[in-house]
Design a protein around this motif. Structure first.
Motif, PDB file in Angstrom:
ATOM      1  N   MET A   1       0.834  -1.193   0.000  1.00  0.00           N
ATOM      2  CA  MET A   1       0.000   0.000   0.000  1.00  0.00           C
ATOM      3  C   MET A   1       0.879   1.258   0.000  1.00  0.00           C
ATOM      4  N   ILE A   2       1.923   1.258   0.835  1.00  0.00           N
ATOM      5  CA  ILE A   2       2.828   2.404   0.905  1.00  0.00           C
ATOM      6  C   ILE A   2       3.537   2.596  -0.436  1.00  0.00           C
ATOM      7  N   ARG A   3       3.969   1.506  -1.038  1.00  0.00           N
ATOM      8  CA  ARG A   3       4.650   1.599  -2.344  1.00  0.00           C
ATOM      9  C   ARG A   3       3.730   2.221  -3.394  1.00  0.00           C
ATOM     10  N   GLU A   4       2.466   1.836  -3.364  1.00  0.00           N
ATOM     11  CA  GLU A   4       1.509   2.383  -4.326  1.00  0.00           C
ATOM     12  C   GLU A   4       1.272   3.873  -4.077  1.00  0.00           C
ATOM     13  N   GLN A   5       1.151   4.253  -2.804  1.00  0.00           N
ATOM     14  CA  GLN A   5       0.850   5.645  -2.461  1.00  0.00           C
ATOM     15  C   GLN A   5       2.061   6.569  -2.585  1.00  0.00           C
ATOM     16  N   THR A   6       3.252   6.060  -2.261  1.00  0.00           N
ATOM     17  CA  THR A   6       4.458   6.899  -2.247  1.00  0.00           C
ATOM     18  C   THR A   6       5.627   6.138  -2.859  1.00  0.00           C
ATOM     19  N   PRO A   7       5.607   5.932  -4.167  1.00  0.00           N
ATOM     20  CA  PRO A   7       6.639   5.109  -4.802  1.00  0.00           C
ATOM     21  C   PRO A   7       8.049   5.695  -4.735  1.00  0.00           C
ATOM     22  N   ASP A   8       8.171   6.987  -4.423  1.00  0.00           N
ATOM     23  CA  ASP A   8       9.492   7.612  -4.350  1.00  0.00           C
ATOM     24  C   ASP A   8      10.030   7.692  -2.927  1.00  0.00           C
ATOM     25  N   ALA A   9       9.369   7.044  -1.982  1.00  0.00           N
ATOM     26  CA  ALA A   9       9.792   7.123  -0.579  1.00  0.00           C
ATOM     27  C   ALA A   9      11.191   6.538  -0.396  1.00  0.00           C
ATOM     28  N   VAL A  10      11.937   7.132   0.546  1.00  0.00           N
ATOM     29  CA  VAL A  10      13.266   6.633   0.895  1.00  0.00           C
ATOM     30  C   VAL A  10      13.379   6.514   2.410  1.00  0.00           C
ATOM     31  N   HIS A  11      14.193   5.573   2.825  1.00  0.00           N
ATOM     32  CA  HIS A  11      14.509   5.347   4.237  1.00  0.00           C
ATOM     33  C   HIS A  11      16.014   5.542   4.372  1.00  0.00           C
ATOM     34  N   ASP A  12      16.416   6.711   4.810  1.00  0.00           N
ATOM     35  CA  ASP A  12      17.818   7.098   4.873  1.00  0.00           C
ATOM     36  C   ASP A  12      18.357   6.824   6.283  1.00  0.00           C
ATOM     37  N   VAL A  13      19.060   5.719   6.434  1.00  0.00           N
ATOM     38  CA  VAL A  13      19.581   5.313   7.739  1.00  0.00           C
ATOM     39  C   VAL A  13      20.696   6.268   8.157  1.00  0.00           C
ATOM     40  N   LYS A  14      20.565   6.795   9.365  1.00  0.00           N
ATOM     41  CA  LYS A  14      21.556   7.714   9.918  1.00  0.00           C
ATOM     42  C   LYS A  14      22.498   7.007  10.889  1.00  0.00           C
ATOM     43  N   ARG A  15      21.964   6.067  11.662  1.00  0.00           N
ATOM     44  CA  ARG A  15      22.793   5.311  12.609  1.00  0.00           C
ATOM     45  C   ARG A  15      22.052   4.036  12.998  1.00  0.00           C
ATOM     46  N   ALA A  16      22.838   3.043  13.406  1.00  0.00           N
ATOM     47  CA  ALA A  16      22.266   1.763  13.834  1.00  0.00           C
ATOM     48  C   ALA A  16      23.097   1.228  14.989  1.00  0.00           C
ATOM     49  N   PHE A  17      22.426   0.608  15.928  1.00  0.00           N
ATOM     50  CA  PHE A  17      23.054   0.067  17.125  1.00  0.00           C
ATOM     51  C   PHE A  17      22.591  -1.371  17.327  1.00  0.00           C
ATOM     52  N   VAL A  18      23.436  -2.175  17.892  1.00  0.00           N
ATOM     53  CA  VAL A  18      23.074  -3.554  18.185  1.00  0.00           C
ATOM     54  C   VAL A  18      23.456  -3.877  19.621  1.00  0.00           C
ATOM     55  N   ASP A  19      22.576  -4.583  20.294  1.00  0.00           N
ATOM     56  CA  ASP A  19      22.830  -5.057  21.653  1.00  0.00           C
ATOM     57  C   ASP A  19      22.198  -6.442  21.759  1.00  0.00           C
ATOM     58  N   GLY A  20      23.037  -7.462  21.655  1.00  0.00           N
ATOM     59  CA  GLY A  20      22.529  -8.831  21.711  1.00  0.00           C
ATOM     60  C   GLY A  20      21.595  -9.102  20.551  1.00  0.00           C
ATOM     61  N   ASP A  21      20.356  -9.479  20.863  1.00  0.00           N
ATOM     62  CA  ASP A  21      19.395  -9.826  19.817  1.00  0.00           C
ATOM     63  C   ASP A  21      18.531  -8.637  19.385  1.00  0.00           C
ATOM     64  N   HIS A  22      18.860  -7.433  19.864  1.00  0.00           N
ATOM     65  CA  HIS A  22      18.109  -6.231  19.485  1.00  0.00           C
ATOM     66  C   HIS A  22      18.961  -5.303  18.622  1.00  0.00           C
ATOM     67  N   VAL A  23      18.344  -4.790  17.550  1.00  0.00           N
ATOM     68  CA  VAL A  23      18.987  -3.827  16.660  1.00  0.00           C
ATOM     69  C   VAL A  23      18.083  -2.598  16.621  1.00  0.00           C
ATOM     70  N   THR A  24      18.690  -1.427  16.812  1.00  0.00           N
ATOM     71  CA  THR A  24      17.972  -0.154  16.773  1.00  0.00           C
ATOM     72  C   THR A  24      18.498   0.661  15.599  1.00  0.00           C
ATOM     73  N   VAL A  25      17.576   1.202  14.803  1.00  0.00           N
ATOM     74  CA  VAL A  25      17.945   1.980  13.625  1.00  0.00           C
ATOM     75  C   VAL A  25      17.249   3.338  13.702  1.00  0.00           C
ATOM     76  N   HIS A  26      18.034   4.394  13.544  1.00  0.00           N
ATOM     77  CA  HIS A  26      17.528   5.770  13.514  1.00  0.00           C
ATOM     78  C   HIS A  26      17.635   6.245  12.073  1.00  0.00           C
ATOM     79  N   TYR A  27      16.537   6.664  11.482  1.00  0.00           N
ATOM     80  CA  TYR A  27      16.565   7.006  10.067  1.00  0.00           C
ATOM     81  C   TYR A  27      15.555   8.082   9.700  1.00  0.00           C
TER      82      TYR A  27
END
Length: 129
Positions: free
Chosen positions: A58-84
């Motif tokens: 649905m998102i692809r249809e509504q906003t085909p030019d969308a981008v997810h620009d990752v700024k930073r990512a962190f990992v701690d064990g089995d958890h990954v956090t991404v700021h974008y």
């Protein structure tokens, strides 16, 4: 601080998912990254893998030019956090987003997110990134 081999693998899995699923909005590729019993905590999307894929379509249809620009990512064990930065179309100020993923058995098993509008010309001169 050094990462374990498993943490490196978890971080790579999530960043690869951004590159191969979220940025191209390729719902068919989601099966390679998300567990069949994927748990979704975003209140705007029904739980499960199939609803996530439908939401992505649905998102692809509504906003085909969308981008997810990752700024930073962190990992701690089995958890990954991404700021974008999500921008839905050119010149969209977009959203600042933080996703938290839990990885289990080499797949993303669970997801939480928080987001805020990016305000241009607001009272705070500091970027959300």
């Amino acid at each position: 601080m050094s990462r374990t081999t498993q943490e490196e693998a978890n971080l790579a899995l999530v960043l690869d998912m951004f590159a191969q699923v979220l940025n191209p909005m390729d719902s068919a590729a989601a099966d390679r990254f998300l567990a069949a019993d994927y748990i979704q905590h975003n209140q705007s999307v029904e739980p499960g893998l199939a609803p996530f894929k439908a939401f992505l379509d649905m998102i692809r249809e509504q906003t085909p030019d969308a981008v997810h620009d990752v700024k930073r990512a962190f990992v701690d064990g089995d958890h990954v956090t991404v700021h974008y930065h999500v921008r839905r179309w050119p010149d969209d100020p977009g959203w600042a987003v933080i996703d938290i993923f839990r990885v289990e058995d080499g797949k993303i098993a669970e997801h939480w997110d928080v987001m805020q509008d990016v305000i241009e010309g607001g009272p705070n001169p500091n970027s959300p990134f």
